[in-house]
Design an enzyme around this catalytic site. Structure first.
Site, PDB file in Angstrom:
ATOM      1  N   ASP A  98       3.950  -0.145  -7.313  1.00  0.00           N
ATOM      2  CA  ASP A  98       2.644  -0.452  -7.910  1.00  0.00           C
ATOM      3  C   ASP A  98       1.553   0.318  -7.176  1.00  0.00           C
ATOM      4  O   ASP A  98       0.396   0.299  -7.597  1.00  0.00           O
ATOM      5  CB  ASP A  98       2.363  -1.958  -7.825  1.00  0.00           C
ATOM      6  CG  ASP A  98       1.079  -2.349  -8.537  1.00  0.00           C
ATOM      7  OD1 ASP A  98       0.949  -1.985  -9.729  1.00  0.00           O
ATOM      8  OD2 ASP A  98       0.206  -2.982  -7.925  1.00  0.00           O
TER       9      ASP A  98
ATOM     10  N   GLU B 224      -2.755   7.696  -4.574  1.00  0.00           N
ATOM     11  CA  GLU B 224      -3.211   7.091  -5.830  1.00  0.00           C
ATOM     12  C   GLU B 224      -4.707   7.251  -6.072  1.00  0.00           C
ATOM     13  O   GLU B 224      -5.175   7.131  -7.214  1.00  0.00           O
ATOM     14  CB  GLU B 224      -2.833   5.608  -5.881  1.00  0.00           C
ATOM     15  CG  GLU B 224      -3.600   4.727  -4.884  1.00  0.00           C
ATOM     16  CD  GLU B 224      -3.255   3.257  -5.022  1.00  0.00           C
ATOM     17  OE1 GLU B 224      -2.072   2.915  -5.022  1.00  0.00           O
ATOM     18  OE2 GLU B 224      -4.201   2.440  -5.147  1.00  0.00           O
TER      19      GLU B 224
ATOM     20  N   HIS C 268      -1.267   0.263  -9.736  1.00  0.00           N
ATOM     21  CA  HIS C 268      -1.981  -0.720  -8.900  1.00  0.00           C
ATOM     22  C   HIS C 268      -2.551  -1.849  -9.778  1.00  0.00           C
ATOM     23  O   HIS C 268      -3.747  -2.108  -9.761  1.00  0.00           O
ATOM     24  CB  HIS C 268      -3.100  -0.035  -8.098  1.00  0.00           C
ATOM     25  CG  HIS C 268      -3.404  -0.765  -6.817  1.00  0.00           C
ATOM     26  ND1 HIS C 268      -3.635  -0.131  -5.626  1.00  0.00           N
ATOM     27  CD2 HIS C 268      -3.510  -2.093  -6.548  1.00  0.00           C
ATOM     28  CE1 HIS C 268      -3.876  -1.020  -4.685  1.00  0.00           C
ATOM     29  NE2 HIS C 268      -3.807  -2.224  -5.219  1.00  0.00           N
TER      30      HIS C 268
ATOM     31  N   ARG D  29       0.864  -1.179   0.000  1.00  0.00           N
ATOM     32  CA  ARG D  29       0.000   0.000   0.000  1.00  0.00           C
ATOM     33  C   ARG D  29       0.903   1.232   0.000  1.00  0.00           C
ATOM     34  O   ARG D  29       1.940   1.244   0.676  1.00  0.00           O
ATOM     35  CB  ARG D  29      -0.907   0.026   1.237  1.00  0.00           C
ATOM     36  CG  ARG D  29      -2.081  -0.929   1.175  1.00  0.00           C
ATOM     37  CD  ARG D  29      -3.141  -0.524   0.136  1.00  0.00           C
ATOM     38  NE  ARG D  29      -4.261  -1.449   0.097  1.00  0.00           N
ATOM     39  CZ  ARG D  29      -4.363  -2.506  -0.713  1.00  0.00           C
ATOM     40  NH1 ARG D  29      -3.398  -2.769  -1.578  1.00  0.00           N
ATOM     41  NH2 ARG D  29      -5.421  -3.281  -0.681  1.00  0.00           N
TER      42      ARG D  29
HETATM   43  P1  NAD Z   1      -1.094 -11.283   4.730  1.00  0.00           P
HETATM   44  O1  NAD Z   1      -2.030 -10.836   5.799  1.00  0.00           O
HETATM   45  O2  NAD Z   1      -1.105 -12.707   4.304  1.00  0.00           O
HETATM   46  O3  NAD Z   1       0.422 -10.925   5.166  1.00  0.00           O
HETATM   47  C1  NAD Z   1       0.815  -9.736   5.734  1.00  0.00           C
HETATM   48  C2  NAD Z   1       2.053 -10.000   6.579  1.00  0.00           C
HETATM   49  O4  NAD Z   1       2.583  -8.759   7.034  1.00  0.00           O
HETATM   50  C3  NAD Z   1       1.748 -10.857   7.831  1.00  0.00           C
HETATM   51  O5  NAD Z   1       2.643 -11.955   7.892  1.00  0.00           O
HETATM   52  C4  NAD Z   1       1.993  -9.878   8.984  1.00  0.00           C
HETATM   53  O6  NAD Z   1       2.509 -10.520  10.154  1.00  0.00           O
HETATM   54  C5  NAD Z   1       3.038  -8.948   8.357  1.00  0.00           C
HETATM   55  N1  NAD Z   1       3.179  -7.675   9.054  1.00  0.00           N
HETATM   56  C6  NAD Z   1       2.254  -6.999   9.776  1.00  0.00           C
HETATM   57  N2  NAD Z   1       2.825  -5.895  10.299  1.00  0.00           N
HETATM   58  C7  NAD Z   1       4.118  -5.888   9.895  1.00  0.00           C
HETATM   59  C8  NAD Z   1       5.212  -4.999  10.117  1.00  0.00           C
HETATM   60  N3  NAD Z   1       5.089  -3.916  10.885  1.00  0.00           N
HETATM   61  N4  NAD Z   1       6.399  -5.291   9.528  1.00  0.00           N
HETATM   62  C9  NAD Z   1       6.537  -6.401   8.776  1.00  0.00           C
HETATM   63  N5  NAD Z   1       5.543  -7.273   8.548  1.00  0.00           N
HETATM   64  C10 NAD Z   1       4.346  -7.016   9.096  1.00  0.00           C
HETATM   65  O7  NAD Z   1      -1.349 -10.315   3.504  1.00  0.00           O
HETATM   66  P2  NAD Z   1      -0.987 -10.575   1.974  1.00  0.00           P
HETATM   67  O8  NAD Z   1      -2.122 -11.265   1.312  1.00  0.00           O
HETATM   68  O9  NAD Z   1       0.382 -11.166   1.878  1.00  0.00           O
HETATM   69  O10 NAD Z   1      -1.007  -9.069   1.427  1.00  0.00           O
HETATM   70  C11 NAD Z   1      -0.074  -8.111   1.876  1.00  0.00           C
HETATM   71  C12 NAD Z   1      -0.505  -6.737   1.431  1.00  0.00           C
HETATM   72  O11 NAD Z   1      -0.393  -6.630   0.008  1.00  0.00           O
HETATM   73  C13 NAD Z   1      -2.006  -6.422   1.688  1.00  0.00           C
HETATM   74  O12 NAD Z   1      -2.205  -5.947   3.000  1.00  0.00           O
HETATM   75  C14 NAD Z   1      -2.304  -5.381   0.656  1.00  0.00           C
HETATM   76  O13 NAD Z   1      -2.080  -4.105   1.237  1.00  0.00           O
HETATM   77  C15 NAD Z   1      -1.270  -5.630  -0.433  1.00  0.00           C
HETATM   78  N6  NAD Z   1      -1.881  -6.061  -1.708  1.00  0.00           N
HETATM   79  C16 NAD Z   1      -1.571  -5.371  -2.841  1.00  0.00           C
HETATM   80  C17 NAD Z   1      -2.130  -5.759  -4.052  1.00  0.00           C
HETATM   81  C18 NAD Z   1      -1.792  -5.037  -5.345  1.00  0.00           C
HETATM   82  O14 NAD Z   1      -2.496  -5.226  -6.350  1.00  0.00           O
HETATM   83  N7  NAD Z   1      -0.753  -4.230  -5.394  1.00  0.00           N
HETATM   84  C19 NAD Z   1      -3.014  -6.844  -4.102  1.00  0.00           C
HETATM   85  C20 NAD Z   1      -3.285  -7.538  -2.925  1.00  0.00           C
HETATM   86  C21 NAD Z   1      -2.711  -7.145  -1.720  1.00  0.00           C
END
Ligand code: NAD
Length: 336
Positions: free
Chosen positions: A260, A265, A297, A236
């Site tokens: 991305d 955005e 994105h 994000r």
């Molecule tokens: P997820 O919940 O499976 O994993 C997130 C991880 O981040 C968890 O393991 C959590 O413990 C860790 N985390 C939390 N706080 C943290 C910190 N301070 N430092 C380091 N790690 C920390 O989520 P995911 O499915 O892997 O998705 C991750 C992120 O990707 C989503 O939250 C979303 O914002 C983003 N995303 C982007 C797109 C895109 O199109 N660009 C699409 C889907 C998701």
């Protein structure tokens, strides 16, 4: 159920219609192109459920208006929920459901595409070759497999990135408050956040946006990175302090940047603004750097991901209708 679908693009409509039909068309979907805001919330009048995407803003005011109009379910077409005031939703008695996992591969593969493109300067080579310039100066890259990559957040997407990078032979460092034992067994080394910043040649962000991770990559963090390191953010926008990153690019501390997502955005992405003046000076500055590659994105944007998002969204709405609880309902417990 009557559902107003905000921020609809042609592809949203196509995949949601298919998923709704496959489920026996239990829902009446009203597609509108506008995003959800205080100005547009009235468009959802009479809809028991609304369906929104990542740049729709669901703050307390918008949620209160939705409640007044009779909406009982907000179905997110995303995994991230940083754009929803979950506390307000809970107080108002509006259920919120998301799509927790649709295709970690889609985002992970796009992340790898950004890393490889920036390293081998494909975005510059593409333009050069089309203009008849076959000089290689300025296109020098490195062997990715001989480098150290730092993954911030090893959930579904971060873990998938580590698995792909393992195939390249990279040394992989990770930082996550909840380490994954399987990744440790596969050779991933968990370190502290400062250690990751100090040692990684490529830093890739995969944690959610929370109050704790807002501007996690700021001026202080950038002081610790290796000179010339590559920074990638597909999570994000606001996890990265864009102004600090611009300073890092100007000084050469950041070697290259792949984004991305972008903090502001909401005013730009998912629309064709090619005939309009770009009003965002910070974004405009980012576009001036040859070592910056930005996509709007689109990491999630694969056929498989759109199918899975649509199917889960329809299931969330159906389960809420029949049981009063959506399959992937979320609440304030996720804010802990
Ligand atoms: P997820 O919940 O499976 O994993 C997130 C991880 O981040 C968890 O393991 C959590 O413990 C860790 N985390 C939390 N706080 C943290 C910190 N301070 N430092 C380091 N790690 C920390 O989520 P995911 O499915 O892997 O998705 C991750 C992120 O990707 C989503 O939250 C979303 O914002 C983003 N995303 C982007 C797109 C895109 O199109 N660009 C699409 C889907 C998701």
């Amino acid at each position: 159920m009557d559902v107003t679908v905000f921020s609809t693009r042609g592809y949203d409509r196509e995949f949601l219609d298919i998923a709704n039909s496959a489920a026996g068309a239990p829902h009446v979907l009203h597609f509108i192109e506008a995003g959800l805001s205080k100005q547009t919330v009235a468009l959802a009048k009479g809809a028991t459920a609304i369906c929104v995407f990542v740049n729709d803003r669901l703050d307390r005011t918008v949620l209160a208006s939705l409640r007044e109009q009779g909406t009982r379910l907000v179905a997110l077409r995303s995994a991230g929920f940083n754009h929803v005031d979950l506390e307000a939703a809970e107080t108002l008695g509006i259920a919120v459901a998301r799509v927790p996992s649709y295709s970690p591969e889609a985002i992970a593969e796009h992340t790898i595409a950004l890393i490889l493109s920036l390293n081998r300067k494909l975005h510059r080579a593409y333009v050069r070759v089309r203009e008849g310039n076959f000089a290689l100066d300025g296109l020098l890259g490195f062997d990715l497999g001989k480098r150290t990559v730092g993954i911030v957040g090893t959930g579904k997407i971060g873990a998938t990135v580590t698995r792909i990078l393992g195939g390249f032979g990279c040394r992989i460092l990770a930082f996550d408050p909840s380490p994954d034992a399987d990744l440790v067994a596969s050779g991933v080394e968990y370190v502290t956040f400062p250690e990751l910043l100090q040692q990684a040649d490529v830093i890739s962000i995969h944690c959610p946006l929370t109050p704790q991770t807002h501007h996690l990559i700021n001026g202080q963090a950038l002081q610790l990175i290796r000179p010339g390191a590559m920074l990638i953010n597909t999570s994000r926008g606001a996890v990265v302090d864009t102004r600090a990153v611009i300073e890092g690019l100007k000084s050469g501390k950041i070697g290259s940047l792949g984004l991305d997502v972008y903090e502001e955005e909401g005013d730009l992405f998912f629309r064709d603004l090619s005939d309009e003046m770009l009003q965002d000076d910070v974004f405009a500055r980012l576009l001036t750097f040859p070592n910056v590659l930005i996509t709007g994105h689109q990491a999630f944007f694969t056929r498989e991901a759109l199918s899975a998002i649509a199917e889960t969204t329809i299931r969330n709405i159906s389960t809420f209708e029949t049981t009063g609880q959506a399959e992937y309902q979320i609440g304030t417990e996720l804010l802990a």
